[in-house]
Design a protein around this motif. Structure first.
Motif, PDB file in Angstrom:
ATOM      1  N   PRO A  25       3.383  -0.855   8.983  1.00 15.12           N
ATOM      2  CA  PRO A  25       3.424   0.608   9.123  1.00 15.12           C
ATOM      3  C   PRO A  25       4.849   1.145   9.288  1.00 15.12           C
ATOM      4  O   PRO A  25       5.143   2.237   8.824  1.00 15.12           O
ATOM      5  N   HIS A  26       5.714   0.360   9.924  1.00 13.51           N
ATOM      6  CA  HIS A  26       7.072   0.865  10.146  1.00 13.51           C
ATOM      7  C   HIS A  26       8.058   0.404   9.089  1.00 13.51           C
ATOM      8  O   HIS A  26       9.264   0.498   9.276  1.00 13.51           O
ATOM      9  N   SER A  46       5.405   5.031   8.096  1.00  9.33           N
ATOM     10  CA  SER A  46       4.528   5.810   8.973  1.00  9.33           C
ATOM     11  C   SER A  46       4.936   7.290   9.029  1.00  9.33           C
ATOM     12  O   SER A  46       4.155   8.130   9.441  1.00  9.33           O
ATOM     13  N   ASP A  47       6.175   7.619   8.604  1.00  9.48           N
ATOM     14  CA  ASP A  47       6.585   9.026   8.552  1.00  9.48           C
ATOM     15  C   ASP A  47       6.009   9.720   7.314  1.00  9.48           C
ATOM     16  O   ASP A  47       5.585  10.867   7.382  1.00  9.48           O
ATOM     17  N   SER A  93      -7.468  13.608   5.031  1.00 12.73           N
ATOM     18  CA  SER A  93      -7.966  12.318   4.532  1.00 12.73           C
ATOM     19  C   SER A  93      -7.316  11.166   5.287  1.00 12.73           C
ATOM     20  O   SER A  93      -6.240  11.296   5.866  1.00 12.73           O
ATOM     21  N   PHE A  94      -8.002  10.049   5.290  1.00 14.59           N
ATOM     22  CA  PHE A  94      -7.529   8.872   5.994  1.00 14.59           C
ATOM     23  C   PHE A  94      -6.277   8.321   5.324  1.00 14.59           C
ATOM     24  O   PHE A  94      -6.207   8.215   4.110  1.00 14.59           O
ATOM     25  N   ASP A  95      -5.286   7.991   6.119  1.00 19.07           N
ATOM     26  CA  ASP A  95      -4.070   7.385   5.591  1.00 19.07           C
ATOM     27  C   ASP A  95      -3.847   6.071   6.331  1.00 19.07           C
ATOM     28  O   ASP A  95      -3.857   6.036   7.559  1.00 19.07           O
ATOM     29  N   HIS A  96      -3.659   4.985   5.569  1.00 21.60           N
ATOM     30  CA  HIS A  96      -3.488   3.682   6.201  1.00 21.60           C
ATOM     31  C   HIS A  96      -2.239   3.605   7.078  1.00 21.60           C
ATOM     32  O   HIS A  96      -2.101   2.695   7.881  1.00 21.60           O
ATOM     33  N   PHE A  97      -1.285   4.502   6.882  1.00 18.23           N
ATOM     34  CA  PHE A  97      -0.007   4.338   7.550  1.00 18.23           C
ATOM     35  C   PHE A  97       0.360   5.501   8.467  1.00 18.23           C
ATOM     36  O   PHE A  97       0.879   5.312   9.541  1.00 18.23           O
ATOM     37  N   LYS A  98       0.089   6.730   7.999  1.00 18.33           N
ATOM     38  CA  LYS A  98       0.549   7.916   8.718  1.00 18.33           C
ATOM     39  C   LYS A  98      -0.235   8.068  10.017  1.00 18.33           C
ATOM     40  O   LYS A  98      -1.430   7.814  10.060  1.00 18.33           O
TER      41      LYS A  98
END
Lengths: 336, 336
Positions: A100-101, B5-6, B330-335
């Motif tokens: 994720p990062h 993640s940003d 919506s679902f985001d795997h990272f954000k």
């Protein structure tokens, strides 16, 4: 409980073959067991498909490779399998497993490297998936190629055929050793060090050579060197139900690999036999066809290192044979 | 440094599209951005290719799913993407990322589940790769399908089209909730609990339904529900450059999903909007074509939940609309 480390990669593949191959389909020309699968979905079209993953700390170490080069390498490893079938790569699909990062620029550099290398071989990256992978960066590629004329498989070698190798072997393993021990390389010229590092990090898939050999029907079998000469030649022997006899001193090894091996306290011929990831092609051809095969892939060199035999198994001949017997086992990702 | 993640998954995909799509090729009919890529390598043949990974502790938890069911699920998730294009699945390629000490029987059970589900849809597993993955079990699949007649894409929805959903939504998220909180399910019948767990662990890809809709030219667009109704319908809107208006109370949700949601302290409609992994199809069709579409996929039910609009974006209508506005992201795997 039976553990994977007890039976190893190749025994697992045999069992998976039984499960996945239990039901055949008319459009599957070649399934599990060669460098790539061959599909005849539409009359006149022969698709060649391969898939392969690179995982952080298993196949690469983050700090030792530039992201752009890492992207190139992931595509090259897959194109090499397409090359070993004599097919023309067309499309690639990429699954990126990311933390994720993860640094976005770093990820985009990997992607640029992938696109760049694919394009050098006139292939395109046309799809994929992004997934979260908390513990390790992973790059999984699937490449689809096609061929309208010949095909190179692992199963066509015949007793009496010459065993040929493109380029030079051992360089990737030597480059890996230098990357892990940077001080070793200091006494080599910068240019030689860079060339060896490139052999490991940024290898050249022999796409043109594979297509040329398949198109002219010059080779009876082929495989790319990903596990080391000994292991990969053994795959040809098993699939072709033949044996092989090679002279370790004939294995093509260049000067910088010899130098690096010396500095690393290793033997260059041993690196070639077991090192892997050279992505050169091993191919067989009729004994009177070696000149034609060499001409077809020139200017890339091809070296004759031995002969296919009736008797099964891999044997060494020549003065230094006894010294290298112990390097004839093949690399297994799991077995210890 | 900009972190993944940003910016999130979807912004990354946009940037990858620019890199990978910079050079086009005539044989790429549809590249990145739909459920699968569409290739025209040979005249008369239209290949549909998708790739997708399941990673331990991201997509599944080892102790909560039987290995055979896990194998089925990995294949089903990929077949669902082929179904959403209206194509017929043919071949699958599997990359297994395994720990060195993995239990061989466990791995073979995963493989049996994969082979079994593929065969139920007349597809075959014809190749792959095994690699060491020290920290997490991973299953990466690539599936190749083909279609000779129609194709369903995300980009053909037109204002005035009806928005239809196959089967029922929210069941996968409810099943996931029950798997994580086994005590919750105690007051439901064993049969109802098992049915919900199956919806999550062993979903049914809508292959027959996708082929029927594409073959008869009845649908103007389609996508499979992997990220939740809200997110996936938004993909259709963006790719078709239209908007959508849906009534949350019309979303098809079955009795056991309502029950489970109640016990879990959640809202079943919210689960349907955001839960994902139902692997039903969302499709659009002309307003006067809903009966024909229903007839084509019977006995699988299809429910009309709204209408495609000129105005971009996703809107809710009806009495309960205000309550669900906050579930439209919506679902985001990272954000985060």
């Amino acid at each position: 409980v039976e553990r994977l480390s007890d039976i190893g990669e190749f025994a697992l593949i045999e069992r998976l073959k039984e499960i996945f191959g239990a039901e055949t389909a008319p459009y599957v020309e070649i399934g599990i067991g060669d460098d790539a699968a061959v599909l005849n979905l539409t009359p006149g079209a022969r698709l060649v498909v391969t898939t392969d993953a690179l995982i952080e700390d298993v196949h690469f170490v983050l700090d030792r490779i530039e992201p752009r080069v890492l992207g190139r390498r992931a595509v090259a490893a897959n194109l090499s399998d397409i090359a070993a079938m004599g097919a023309r790569p067309r499309c690639a699909f990429v699954v990126l497993g990311l933390r994720p990062h993860a640094n976005v620029d770093y990820v985009l550099e990997i992607a640029r490297g992938m696109a760049e290398l694919a394009l050098e071989y006139d292939a395109r990256i046309v799809g994929g998936d992004i997934t979260r992978s908390p513990n390790a960066l992973s790059l999984t590629l699937t490449v689809i190629g096609e061929t309208t004329d010949g095909l190179l498989t692992r199963s066509g070698a015949r007793p009496g055929d010459a065993i040929m190798v493109t380029g030079h072997l051992g360089g990737s393993a030597a480059g890996l050793g230098i990357a892990a021990n940077p001080s070793v390389g200091v006494s080599m010229s910068r240019k030689e060090v860079d060339a060896l590092l490139k052999r490991h990090n940024d290898p050249t898939p022999r796409v043109r050579e594979g297509i040329a050999l398949a198109g002219a029907g010059l080779a009876t079998s082929a495989i790319d060197v990903s596990d080391g000469l000994a292991g990969d030649l053994r795959h040809i022997c098993e699939m072709s139900r033949v044996g092989a006899s090679i002279d370790p001193e004939k294995i093509p090894i260049d000067r910088s690999t010899h130098l690096a091996a010396g500095w690393l306290g290793q033997d260059a011929i041993a690196l070639a036999l077991t090192g892997g990831e050279d992505y050169e092609l091993i191919f067989t051809c009729p004994a009177d066809g070696t000149d034609a095969a060499r001409a077809a892939i020139a200017p890339t060199p091809a070296t004759e290192i031995g002969v296919i035999t009736d008797e099964p198994g891999l044997r060494l001949v020549g003065a230094s044979a006894p010294r290298y017997e112990r390097y004839l086992r093949s690399f297994d990702h799991f077995k210890r």
